[in-house]
Design a protein around this motif. Structure first.
Motif, mmCIF file in Angstrom:
data_model
loop_
_atom_site.group_PDB
_atom_site.id
_atom_site.type_symbol
_atom_site.label_atom_id
_atom_site.label_comp_id
_atom_site.label_asym_id
_atom_site.label_seq_id
_atom_site.Cartn_x
_atom_site.Cartn_y
_atom_site.Cartn_z
ATOM 1 N N PHE A 34 10.308 30.256 -0.496
ATOM 2 C CA PHE A 34 9.241 30.004 -1.457
ATOM 3 C C PHE A 34 9.094 28.505 -1.706
ATOM 4 N N PHE A 35 10.209 27.837 -1.975
ATOM 5 C CA PHE A 35 10.151 26.408 -2.297
ATOM 6 C C PHE A 35 9.849 25.550 -1.077
ATOM 7 N N SER A 36 10.288 25.989 0.108
ATOM 8 C CA SER A 36 9.973 25.213 1.309
ATOM 9 C C SER A 36 8.471 25.212 1.579
ATOM 10 N N ILE A 37 7.799 26.320 1.274
ATOM 11 C CA ILE A 37 6.340 26.375 1.418
ATOM 12 C C ILE A 37 5.670 25.488 0.363
ATOM 13 N N ALA A 38 6.174 25.557 -0.868
ATOM 14 C CA ALA A 38 5.623 24.714 -1.945
ATOM 15 C C ALA A 38 5.798 23.235 -1.618
ATOM 16 N N ILE A 39 6.944 22.878 -1.024
ATOM 17 C CA ILE A 39 7.214 21.490 -0.647
ATOM 18 C C ILE A 39 6.162 20.982 0.335
ATOM 19 N N SER A 40 5.783 21.822 1.294
ATOM 20 C CA SER A 40 4.765 21.435 2.276
ATOM 21 C C SER A 40 3.459 21.065 1.578
ATOM 22 N N LYS A 68 -2.968 10.899 -1.270
ATOM 23 C CA LYS A 68 -3.133 9.889 -2.325
ATOM 24 C C LYS A 68 -2.150 8.725 -2.156
ATOM 25 N N ASN A 69 -1.531 8.644 -0.960
ATOM 26 C CA ASN A 69 -0.590 7.559 -0.652
ATOM 27 C C ASN A 69 0.624 7.536 -1.574
ATOM 28 N N TYR A 70 1.101 8.715 -1.935
ATOM 29 C CA TYR A 70 2.295 8.820 -2.765
ATOM 30 C C TYR A 70 3.495 9.242 -1.928
ATOM 31 N N THR A 71 4.645 8.702 -2.268
ATOM 32 C CA THR A 71 5.915 9.107 -1.666
ATOM 33 C C THR A 71 6.562 10.152 -2.577
ATOM 34 N N VAL A 72 7.229 11.132 -1.960
ATOM 35 C CA VAL A 72 7.852 12.209 -2.736
ATOM 36 C C VAL A 72 9.368 12.160 -2.564
ATOM 37 N N ILE A 73 10.082 12.202 -3.685
ATOM 38 C CA ILE A 73 11.543 12.286 -3.669
ATOM 39 C C ILE A 73 11.941 13.694 -4.106
ATOM 40 N N PHE A 74 12.654 14.407 -3.238
ATOM 41 C CA PHE A 74 13.070 15.774 -3.551
ATOM 42 C C PHE A 74 14.543 15.820 -3.946
ATOM 43 N N ALA A 75 14.858 16.704 -4.888
ATOM 44 C CA ALA A 75 16.245 16.928 -5.296
ATOM 45 C C ALA A 75 16.394 18.395 -5.669
ATOM 46 N N TYR A 110 1.988 33.143 -3.635
ATOM 47 C CA TYR A 110 1.228 32.009 -3.103
ATOM 48 C C TYR A 110 1.866 30.662 -3.439
ATOM 49 N N PRO A 111 3.045 30.390 -2.878
ATOM 50 C CA PRO A 111 3.749 29.137 -3.184
ATOM 51 C C PRO A 111 2.988 27.879 -2.764
ATOM 52 N N LYS A 142 -1.665 22.984 -6.545
ATOM 53 C CA LYS A 142 -2.244 22.818 -7.876
ATOM 54 C C LYS A 142 -1.340 21.953 -8.769
ATOM 55 N N ALA A 143 -0.033 22.177 -8.669
ATOM 56 C CA ALA A 143 0.912 21.446 -9.521
ATOM 57 C C ALA A 143 0.875 19.947 -9.240
ATOM 58 N N VAL A 144 0.895 19.567 -7.957
ATOM 59 C CA VAL A 144 0.920 18.137 -7.638
ATOM 60 C C VAL A 144 -0.409 17.469 -7.986
ATOM 61 N N ASN A 145 -1.517 18.190 -7.827
ATOM 62 C CA ASN A 145 -2.811 17.599 -8.180
ATOM 63 C C ASN A 145 -2.953 17.410 -9.683
#
Length: 338
Positions: A77-83, A92-99, A296-297, A303-306
């Motif tokens: 679920f989270f791997s799909i959301a990460i994509s 939007k030219n943003y870098t993402v840091i995951f933890a 629907y991850p 939606k969350a990132v936007n």
């Protein structure tokens, strides 16, 4: 070989001019003559000079970085959301840091602090199953770092979130089992600390009572979502005076633990199982859940990132309305069972 990156100060020393003059020359400022500008640019090129983007962004008050804290990055679920998060952030030219918190509250608190110290512009969070104190998120908000929760959201009113419509999805799941003729339906729910557990229970109760059946709270068992926790819940059902003929499992992982145990006990054919998440693997199982809720991850992550990016770029967040977005979930029937 040059071991350290060239700095503006080094260019200034070689040309015997001030660092500020070098900076202005590199940016074609009219206060610097054309000849001097050309000398500055040629020397910068020959020394492989590159601007310190971190310093530039710091001056602008933004790092163009967002942090994402999830329980487990390995979960499908989270791997799909990460994509989705990466795709939208890249636009939007943003870098993402995951933890990942590994579902540990104490680690989640530390990660939030680290993200703050990294000066992320915003945070996306799916809380751990043990999180029941949210002071660490309040602290981040006090530094004007917006937080958007998704999937696992806190039971708070004044937060931004994106979540699946789990209550209505559970109504669909229980109604489906009732239509199949089941009258004693159990539920292996998640920890009581999770708001999603309450939503599942409310949907279960709503479907049962709407169909004029008596709600039996002993048929809803909370577990810690581990294999042993699932086995303990399964054993309670096997010994229950109203032994259920169908079980609604918190997610597909709990369903897999349940199927494994019931196969070991040689009772797998006595139960229909419905779960959540709709993992691709379930369609390949010999004894798959009869249905699974699709949450629907990708859409949730998108939606969350936007929403987070909107909050980051909002000029005034003091009177900002809270984003509460629900993504409709669908019950997917596993046709291989028929």
């Amino acid at each position: 070989m040059q071991s350290k990156p060239t700095t503006i100060k080094e260019i200034a020393r070689i040309l015997n001019i001030s660092p500020s003059s070098v900076s202005r020359g590199l940016h074609d400022h009219p206060s610097i003559g054309a000849v001097t500008r050309e000398k500055i640019k040629q020397l910068a090129k020959s020394l492989n000079y590159e601007p310190n983007k971190a310093a530039i962004l710091f001056q602008k008050g933004k790092t163009y970085t967002i942090g994402v804290i999830l329980p487990e990055l390995s979960e499908h679920f989270f791997s799909i959301a990460i994509s989705a998060i990466e795709d939208e952030a890249m636009k939007k030219n943003y870098t993402v840091i995951f933890a990942q918190s590994h579902d540990r509250y104490e680690l989640e608190v530390k990660l939030v602090e680290k993200m703050k110290n990294q000066r992320v512009d915003g945070l996306l969070v799916s809380i751990s199953k043990h999180t029941c104190n949210f002071d660490h998120f309040e602290k981040v908000n006090s530094f004007n770092i917006p937080v958007v929760f998704f999937d696992r959201i806190p039971p708070l009113k004044n937060v931004h979130y994106v979540a699946s419509g789990l209550e209505s999805a559970t109504v669909k799941a229980v109604n489906y089992l009732l239509k199949k003729g089941h009258r004693s339906i159990g539920m292996i729910n998640g920890p009581g600390t999770l708001y999603a557990s309450e939503e599942r229970k409310d949907g279960y109760k709503q479907a049962i009572t709407f169909n004029r059946l008596k709600f039996d709270p002993s048929l809803v068992i909370n577990c810690d979502l581990t294999e042993q926790g699932t086995i303990d819940a399964a054993e309670k059902f096997l010994k229950h005076k109203r032994k259920p003929t169908a079980i609604v499992a918190f997610n597909d992982y709990v369903a897999l633990f349940l199927i494994k145990h019931f196969k070991k006990m040689n009772v797998i054919d006595d139960f229909d199982i419905v779960s959540y998440a709709n993992l691709p693997i379930i369609s390949y199982l010999d004894h798959a859940p009869v249905a699974s809720v699709e949450q629907y991850p990708y859409l949730q992550g998108q939606k969350a990132v936007n929403i987070l990016l909107d909050l980051i770029h909002s000029p005034n967040t003091e009177n900002q309305a809270y984003y509460n977005t629900i993504v409709d979930a669908d019950l997917i029937v596993n046709e291989t069972n028929y």
